[in-house]
Design an enzyme around this catalytic site. Structure first.
Site, short mmCIF file in Angstrom:
data_model
loop_
_atom_site.label_atom_id
_atom_site.label_comp_id
_atom_site.label_asym_id
_atom_site.label_seq_id
_atom_site.Cartn_x
_atom_site.Cartn_y
_atom_site.Cartn_z
N PRO A 21 0.80 -1.22 0.00
CA PRO A 21 0.00 0.00 0.00
C PRO A 21 0.83 1.28 0.00
O PRO A 21 1.89 1.34 0.63
CB PRO A 21 -0.81 -0.10 1.31
CG PRO A 21 -0.07 -1.08 2.14
CD PRO A 21 0.58 -2.05 1.20
N ASN A 22 0.32 2.25 -0.75
CA ASN A 22 0.93 3.58 -0.83
C ASN A 22 2.27 3.60 -1.54
O ASN A 22 3.04 4.56 -1.41
CB ASN A 22 1.06 4.21 0.57
CG ASN A 22 -0.29 4.40 1.22
OD1 ASN A 22 -1.17 5.03 0.64
ND2 ASN A 22 -0.49 3.82 2.39
N ARG A 27 5.46 10.42 -3.64
CA ARG A 27 5.04 10.34 -2.23
C ARG A 27 6.20 10.74 -1.32
O ARG A 27 7.24 10.07 -1.28
CB ARG A 27 4.63 8.90 -1.91
CG ARG A 27 4.35 8.65 -0.44
CD ARG A 27 4.24 7.17 -0.14
NE ARG A 27 4.02 6.94 1.27
CZ ARG A 27 4.16 5.77 1.86
NH1 ARG A 27 4.51 4.70 1.16
NH2 ARG A 27 3.97 5.64 3.15
N TYR A 56 11.03 8.98 0.99
CA TYR A 56 11.07 7.78 0.15
C TYR A 56 11.85 7.96 -1.15
O TYR A 56 11.96 7.02 -1.94
CB TYR A 56 9.63 7.31 -0.13
CG TYR A 56 8.91 6.94 1.16
CD1 TYR A 56 9.36 5.89 1.94
CD2 TYR A 56 7.80 7.66 1.60
CE1 TYR A 56 8.73 5.56 3.14
CE2 TYR A 56 7.16 7.35 2.80
CZ TYR A 56 7.62 6.29 3.55
OH TYR A 56 7.01 5.96 4.74
N ASN A 69 8.35 -5.06 -0.68
CA ASN A 69 8.12 -3.91 0.19
C ASN A 69 6.63 -3.91 0.52
O ASN A 69 5.80 -3.49 -0.29
CB ASN A 69 8.53 -2.60 -0.48
CG ASN A 69 8.43 -1.42 0.49
OD1 ASN A 69 7.84 -1.53 1.55
ND2 ASN A 69 9.00 -0.29 0.10
N ALA A 110 3.12 -0.42 4.99
CA ALA A 110 2.68 -0.48 6.39
C ALA A 110 2.25 -1.89 6.81
O ALA A 110 2.27 -2.22 8.00
CB ALA A 110 1.53 0.51 6.61
N GLU A 138 12.79 -8.75 2.49
CA GLU A 138 11.98 -7.59 2.92
C GLU A 138 12.73 -6.32 2.52
O GLU A 138 13.92 -6.18 2.80
CB GLU A 138 11.80 -7.66 4.44
CG GLU A 138 11.05 -6.47 5.00
CD GLU A 138 10.91 -6.53 6.52
OE1 GLU A 138 10.90 -7.64 7.11
OE2 GLU A 138 10.82 -5.45 7.13
N HIS A 179 12.76 -1.96 2.28
CA HIS A 179 12.22 -0.65 2.63
C HIS A 179 13.08 0.44 2.03
O HIS A 179 14.32 0.35 2.06
CB HIS A 179 12.16 -0.46 4.15
CG HIS A 179 11.28 -1.47 4.81
ND1 HIS A 179 9.91 -1.43 4.73
CD2 HIS A 179 11.60 -2.58 5.50
CE1 HIS A 179 9.41 -2.47 5.37
NE2 HIS A 179 10.41 -3.20 5.83
N ARG A 187 13.72 5.47 12.28
CA ARG A 187 12.61 6.41 12.36
C ARG A 187 12.10 6.45 13.81
O ARG A 187 11.04 5.94 14.14
CB ARG A 187 11.53 6.02 11.35
CG ARG A 187 12.07 6.20 9.92
CD ARG A 187 11.10 5.74 8.87
NE ARG A 187 9.95 6.62 8.78
CZ ARG A 187 9.00 6.48 7.84
NH1 ARG A 187 9.12 5.54 6.91
NH2 ARG A 187 7.97 7.29 7.81
C1 DQA Z 1 8.18 1.65 3.92
C2 DQA Z 1 8.23 1.89 5.43
C3 DQA Z 1 6.87 1.62 6.04
O1 DQA Z 1 6.92 1.85 7.44
C4 DQA Z 1 5.82 2.53 5.44
O2 DQA Z 1 4.56 2.23 5.95
C5 DQA Z 1 5.82 2.50 3.95
C6 DQA Z 1 7.10 2.47 3.25
C7 DQA Z 1 9.53 2.01 3.23
O3 DQA Z 1 9.72 1.60 2.10
O4 DQA Z 1 10.35 2.74 3.82
O5 DQA Z 1 4.77 2.58 3.31
O6 DQA Z 1 7.96 0.27 3.69
#
Ligand code: DQA
Length: 155
Positions: A12-13, A20, A25, A79, A82, A103, A105, A112
């Site tokens: 998501p997102n 974004r 990011y 990725n 959230a 995994e 990110h 963070r």
């Molecule tokens: C993320 C980190 C996550 O905490 C966040 O919710 C994201 C992006 C990252 O790529 O840094 O959507 O996965």
């Protein structure tokens, strides 16, 4: 010679990367990944087949992971956004499909410190490793790690 087939999966997102919150990011979109992998891996890149999928919903991501299992893919750079921090359902799926998953990110979730919830990963329970904090380069490093992992098993 067989190729190494890797799915780059985004949750998501992550459908508008580059737009974004670029201060967190980064400014690059997923379209940058192919050439970054070629630059980093050189010759080997010709043996790596990347496919891409992004979805905002947990169920759609599970459906895509199950498809990866049916297709017998060799690796997943994931990725989960959230859902990383909350989704036992995605973790369960990774457990049974058994495809090596890294995994990924863009941001360094451990650094963070204003948002400690981000330090926890459920999907990491069923991943072979984690790469965080390098922007789009995190995906390149994940593809590279999956390629090395695959080579070890297939040589
Ligand atoms: C993320 C980190 C996550 O905490 C966040 O919710 C994201 C992006 C990252 O790529 O840094 O959507 O996965």
């Amino acid at each position: 010679m067989t190729n190494c087939r890797i799915l780059v999966l985004n949750g998501p997102n992550l459908g508008h990367l580059g737009k974004r919150q670029p201060e967190i990011y980064g400014a690059l979109g997923m379209d940058a990944l192919g050439s970054m992998v070629e630059e980093t891996l050189g010759e080997a890149a010709s043996r790596i087949e990347l496919s891409y999928f992004q979805a905002n919903g947990e169920g759609q991501l599970i459906d895509r992971l199950e498809q990866a299992w049916r297709d017998k893919l060799d690796g997943i750079a994931f990725n989960a956004g959230a859902y990383t921090h909350t989704s036992l359902a995605l973790a369960d799926c990774l457990a049974w499909i058994g495809i090596p998953c890294v995994e990924v990110h863009l941001s360094n979730i451990l650094a963070r410190s204003d948002q400690p919830l981000r330090r926890q990963s459920l999907i990491g329970l069923n991943c072979i490793g984690v790469i965080a904090g390098f922007g789009m380069m995190s995906y390149t490093l994940a593809v590279s790690a999956l390629w090395q992992h695959w080579l070890k098993k297939n040589s």
